[in-house]
Design a protein around this motif. Structure first.
Motif, PDB file in Angstrom:
ATOM      1  N   ILE A 271      13.896  69.283  47.435  1.00  0.00           N
ATOM      2  CA  ILE A 271      14.302  70.647  47.099  1.00  0.00           C
ATOM      3  C   ILE A 271      15.176  71.189  48.226  1.00  0.00           C
ATOM      4  CG2 ILE A 271      13.514  72.943  46.421  1.00  0.00           C
ATOM      5  CD1 ILE A 271      10.756  71.694  45.845  1.00  0.00           C
ATOM      6  N   GLY A 272      16.348  71.650  47.881  1.00  0.00           N
ATOM      7  CA  GLY A 272      17.263  72.237  48.862  1.00  0.00           C
ATOM      8  C   GLY A 272      18.233  73.158  48.152  1.00  0.00           C
ATOM      9  N   GLY A 273      19.460  73.178  48.643  1.00  0.00           N
ATOM     10  CA  GLY A 273      20.464  74.003  47.976  1.00  0.00           C
ATOM     11  C   GLY A 273      21.190  74.951  48.907  1.00  0.00           C
ATOM     12  N   GLY A 274      21.062  74.755  50.204  1.00  0.00           N
ATOM     13  CA  GLY A 274      21.821  75.592  51.125  1.00  0.00           C
ATOM     14  C   GLY A 274      21.017  76.683  51.796  1.00  0.00           C
ATOM     15  N   TRP A 275      19.704  76.523  51.889  1.00  0.00           N
ATOM     16  CA  TRP A 275      18.877  77.525  52.570  1.00  0.00           C
ATOM     17  C   TRP A 275      18.968  77.310  54.080  1.00  0.00           C
ATOM     18  CZ3 TRP A 275      16.393  81.611  50.275  1.00  0.00           C
ATOM     19  CH2 TRP A 275      16.437  81.632  48.884  1.00  0.00           C
ATOM     20  N   PRO A 276      19.182  78.398  54.842  1.00  0.00           N
ATOM     21  CA  PRO A 276      19.472  78.239  56.269  1.00  0.00           C
ATOM     22  C   PRO A 276      18.248  77.917  57.109  1.00  0.00           C
ATOM     23  CG  PRO A 276      19.424  80.563  55.689  1.00  0.00           C
ATOM     24  CD  PRO A 276      19.301  79.800  54.397  1.00  0.00           C
ATOM     25  N   SER A 277      18.479  77.109  58.118  1.00  0.00           N
ATOM     26  CA  SER A 277      17.521  76.952  59.206  1.00  0.00           C
ATOM     27  C   SER A 277      18.097  77.656  60.434  1.00  0.00           C
ATOM     28  CB  SER A 277      17.239  75.465  59.473  1.00  0.00           C
ATOM     29  OG  SER A 277      18.433  74.747  59.687  1.00  0.00           O
ATOM     30  N   ALA A 278      17.381  77.600  61.549  1.00  0.00           N
ATOM     31  CA  ALA A 278      17.738  78.427  62.708  1.00  0.00           C
ATOM     32  C   ALA A 278      18.286  77.562  63.842  1.00  0.00           C
ATOM     33  CB  ALA A 278      16.515  79.196  63.200  1.00  0.00           C
ATOM     34  N   PHE A 279      19.553  77.767  64.178  1.00  0.00           N
ATOM     35  CA  PHE A 279      20.140  77.062  65.312  1.00  0.00           C
ATOM     36  C   PHE A 279      19.403  77.416  66.603  1.00  0.00           C
ATOM     37  CE2 PHE A 279      24.237  76.593  62.888  1.00  0.00           C
ATOM     38  CZ  PHE A 279      24.331  75.218  63.021  1.00  0.00           C
ATOM     39  N   VAL A 280      19.347  76.454  67.502  1.00  0.00           N
ATOM     40  CA  VAL A 280      18.888  76.720  68.860  1.00  0.00           C
ATOM     41  C   VAL A 280      20.063  77.313  69.633  1.00  0.00           C
ATOM     42  CG1 VAL A 280      18.053  75.695  71.010  1.00  0.00           C
ATOM     43  CG2 VAL A 280      17.196  74.865  68.790  1.00  0.00           C
ATOM     44  N   ILE A 281      19.836  78.458  70.278  1.00  0.00           N
ATOM     45  CA  ILE A 281      20.872  79.131  71.067  1.00  0.00           C
ATOM     46  C   ILE A 281      20.520  79.024  72.549  1.00  0.00           C
ATOM     47  CG2 ILE A 281      22.133  81.276  71.444  1.00  0.00           C
ATOM     48  CD1 ILE A 281      22.516  80.091  68.653  1.00  0.00           C
ATOM     49  N   ARG A 282      21.449  78.493  73.308  1.00  0.00           N
ATOM     50  CA  ARG A 282      21.247  78.368  74.752  1.00  0.00           C
ATOM     51  C   ARG A 282      22.408  79.043  75.471  1.00  0.00           C
ATOM     52  NH1 ARG A 282      17.081  74.770  75.178  1.00  0.00           N
ATOM     53  NH2 ARG A 282      16.970  73.114  73.609  1.00  0.00           N
ATOM     54  N   GLU A 283      22.071  79.984  76.327  1.00  0.00           N
ATOM     55  CA  GLU A 283      23.076  80.728  77.096  1.00  0.00           C
ATOM     56  C   GLU A 283      24.148  81.322  76.183  1.00  0.00           C
ATOM     57  OE1 GLU A 283      24.553  78.108  80.107  1.00  0.00           O
ATOM     58  OE2 GLU A 283      22.620  77.990  81.152  1.00  0.00           O
ATOM     59  N   GLY A 284      23.683  81.822  75.048  1.00  0.00           N
ATOM     60  CA  GLY A 284      24.575  82.513  74.123  1.00  0.00           C
ATOM     61  C   GLY A 284      25.418  81.615  73.246  1.00  0.00           C
ATOM     62  N   ARG A 285      25.201  80.303  73.286  1.00  0.00           N
ATOM     63  CA  ARG A 285      25.997  79.377  72.494  1.00  0.00           C
ATOM     64  C   ARG A 285      25.104  78.511  71.611  1.00  0.00           C
ATOM     65  NH1 ARG A 285      30.629  76.479  75.923  1.00  0.00           N
ATOM     66  NH2 ARG A 285      31.310  76.144  73.775  1.00  0.00           N
ATOM     67  N   THR A 286      25.635  78.134  70.447  1.00  0.00           N
ATOM     68  CA  THR A 286      24.903  77.263  69.536  1.00  0.00           C
ATOM     69  C   THR A 286      24.770  75.872  70.136  1.00  0.00           C
ATOM     70  OG1 THR A 286      25.720  78.476  67.619  1.00  0.00           O
ATOM     71  CG2 THR A 286      24.906  76.254  67.227  1.00  0.00           C
ATOM     72  N   ASP A 287      23.552  75.370  70.184  1.00  0.00           N
ATOM     73  CA  ASP A 287      23.284  74.045  70.721  1.00  0.00           C
ATOM     74  C   ASP A 287      23.151  73.057  69.558  1.00  0.00           C
ATOM     75  OD1 ASP A 287      22.474  71.784  72.004  1.00  0.00           O
ATOM     76  OD2 ASP A 287      20.530  72.571  72.685  1.00  0.00           O
ATOM     77  N   VAL A 288      24.250  72.338  69.250  1.00  0.00           N
ATOM     78  CA  VAL A 288      24.222  71.409  68.124  1.00  0.00           C
ATOM     79  C   VAL A 288      23.561  70.082  68.486  1.00  0.00           C
ATOM     80  CG1 VAL A 288      26.207  72.432  66.948  1.00  0.00           C
ATOM     81  CG2 VAL A 288      26.576  70.627  68.652  1.00  0.00           C
ATOM     82  N   ASP A 289      23.182  69.923  69.749  1.00  0.00           N
ATOM     83  CA  ASP A 289      22.459  68.712  70.145  1.00  0.00           C
ATOM     84  C   ASP A 289      20.958  68.824  69.914  1.00  0.00           C
ATOM     85  OD1 ASP A 289      24.618  67.064  71.136  1.00  0.00           O
ATOM     86  OD2 ASP A 289      24.796  68.487  72.779  1.00  0.00           O
ATOM     87  N   SER A 290      20.476  70.033  69.601  1.00  0.00           N
ATOM     88  CA  SER A 290      19.046  70.246  69.341  1.00  0.00           C
ATOM     89  C   SER A 290      18.822  70.495  67.858  1.00  0.00           C
ATOM     90  CB  SER A 290      18.529  71.445  70.145  1.00  0.00           C
ATOM     91  OG  SER A 290      18.651  71.213  71.534  1.00  0.00           O
ATOM     92  N   PRO A 291      17.788  69.913  67.265  1.00  0.00           N
ATOM     93  CA  PRO A 291      17.518  70.131  65.843  1.00  0.00           C
ATOM     94  C   PRO A 291      17.252  71.606  65.554  1.00  0.00           C
ATOM     95  CG  PRO A 291      16.203  68.320  66.707  1.00  0.00           C
ATOM     96  CD  PRO A 291      16.813  69.007  67.891  1.00  0.00           C
ATOM     97  N   PRO A 292      17.835  72.160  64.507  1.00  0.00           N
ATOM     98  CA  PRO A 292      17.550  73.558  64.151  1.00  0.00           C
ATOM     99  C   PRO A 292      16.085  73.738  63.777  1.00  0.00           C
ATOM    100  CG  PRO A 292      19.510  72.736  63.011  1.00  0.00           C
ATOM    101  CD  PRO A 292      18.839  71.553  63.627  1.00  0.00           C
ATOM    102  N   GLY A 293      15.582  74.947  64.015  1.00  0.00           N
ATOM    103  CA  GLY A 293      14.205  75.260  63.658  1.00  0.00           C
ATOM    104  C   GLY A 293      14.093  75.709  62.213  1.00  0.00           C
TER     105      GLY A 293
END
Length: 390
Positions: A271-293
């Motif tokens: 089940i999906g369809g584009g529901w958002p998860s939460a990016f990890v933010i470090r020092e005001g920037r999106t951390d794409v190396d960490s899995p979203p919560g």
């Protein structure tokens, strides 16, 4: 320098591995660099939908946005055949099933959207049929009575994302491609008519051509070549239920809600369809190396949307996970050579899992022959050339 190649592909997801495969199959000397493991990121974390109809995200912003997104439908048509032929071509099954897909409507307003969408798609060659009343119930008896209409497309379906990308990597390697994992790119510099590549593990190489197929790291890799590409990372989440007997043969989407459903060969419902998860933010920037919560509101919202199929309600949710993808400002793919950077190509955006084999083949054709079997002009990085002064 350790080695020299015709083409270096940056990124070991489905798109990168497919590009390496098509290039190596044609006899090019190919290097594929992956910062982690093959298929570790978006290509292995999505739910494997093959959705050739326009998705909810493409129509929710109105007619103009939908018509802009529809400019990619020639790629959708090509991808239908690409996925049908892929298992035989690479000699592995990969869980590809194309039993058809339906997009649902519940209200008169949604039926109007569905009708308009289907007319647009049919005008561009997509085989879409509107189902209502007894025809809908006969075709999809598993639906709630709240669903009053659906757009049926016979070639939609699914693939197993955990199988496809490794299979493409094996096919590329069998044809001579060199694949290096756990080798993050740290340097990409043009000089003496070639690209120089350096990696964190000390590996060095030269290549005539470089393909950036790095997903959410596309802008970082492009930045090494002093290029700005407007790709935005998007964090999404998905759910998997306990196994149950087969009852859901189609890929299911919704014209008015974020929803994508399918049943795996093992019986789990994804089940999906584009529901958002939460990016990890470090020092005001999106951390794409960490899995979203995970977001609790997305889990409950997704399950509520899934209530259009009553048979899902009794099934316990066994797993929820997050992943990332990329979008461009106009929601169209980004495919082609980067302006003022000879031999530097990029491929990302759009529906990169569904369209990945098509992106890869067309990009490979362009690199090898200077032209592709489908026009790539509408998707060229040149449309964002104003972002780069140098």
């Amino acid at each position: 320098m350790n080695d020299t190649y015709d083409v270096a592909v940056i990124g070991g997801g489905l798109l990168g591995c497919a590009t390496a495969y098509y290039l190596a199959r044609a006899g090019a000397g190919v290097l594929l660099l992956e910062k982690n493991q093959i298929g570790r990121h978006a290509s292995g974390q999505n739910a494997g939908s093959l959705h050739f109809q326009l998705e909810y995200r493409m129509i929710e912003q109105g007619r103009k946005a939908a018509r802009e997104a529809a400019r990619a439908l020639p790629l959708h048509l090509d991808a239908i055949t690409a996925w049908r032929d892929l298992p035989q071509e690479i000699g592995e099954d990969c869980g590809v099933v194309q039993n058809g897909g339906i997009m649902l409507a519940e209200t008169p307003h949604q039926i109007g959207l569905l009708t308009e969408k289907a007319e647009l798609e049919r005008s561009l060659g997509l085989d879409v049929t509107l189902l209502e009343g007894p025809a809908l119930r006969e075709h999809a008896p598993y639906l709630s009575t709240k669903v009053t209409a659906a757009a049926y497309m016979p070639h939609e379906g699914k693939a197993n994302p955990r199988l496809v990308t490794p299979a493409l990597a094996r096919a590329a390697a069998a044809r001579g491609a060199e694949i290096r994992v756990r080798s993050p790119l740290t340097e990409l510099i043009r000089g003496a008519g070639r690209w120089r590549l350096g990696c964190a593990d000390g590996f060095r190489a030269r290549a005539q051509t470089v393909v950036i197929a790095a997903g959410v790291w596309t802008d970082q890799v492009a930045g090494m070549a002093d290029v700005r590409l407007p790709v935005t990372p998007v964090a999404l989440q998905m759910l998997a239920t306990a196994r149950t007997a087969p009852f859901l043969p189609h890929l299911v989407q919704h014209v008015g809600r974020r929803l994508s459903l399918k049943q795996t060969a093992e019986g789990n419902v994804l089940i999906g369809g584009g529901w958002p998860s939460a990016f990890v933010i470090r020092e005001g920037r999106t951390d794409v190396d960490s899995p979203p919560g995970l977001r609790h509101s997305s889990i409950t919202g997704n399950l509520d949307a899934a209530s259009v199929i009553p048979g899902i309600r009794p099934l316990p949710v066994l797993r929820a996970w997050s992943g990332m993808t990329t979008l461009t400002p106009d929601q169209l793919p980004l495919i082609g050579e980067v302006p003022r950077r000879p031999g530097l190509y990029a491929a990302t955006g759009g529906s990169a899992f569904t369209l990945g084999p098509t992106y890869a083949r067309l990009l490979s054709e362009t690199i090898l022959t200077g032209t592709a079997s489908l026009p790539l002009g509408p998707y060229s990085p040149a449309r964002f050339g104003f972002l780069n002064a140098a």
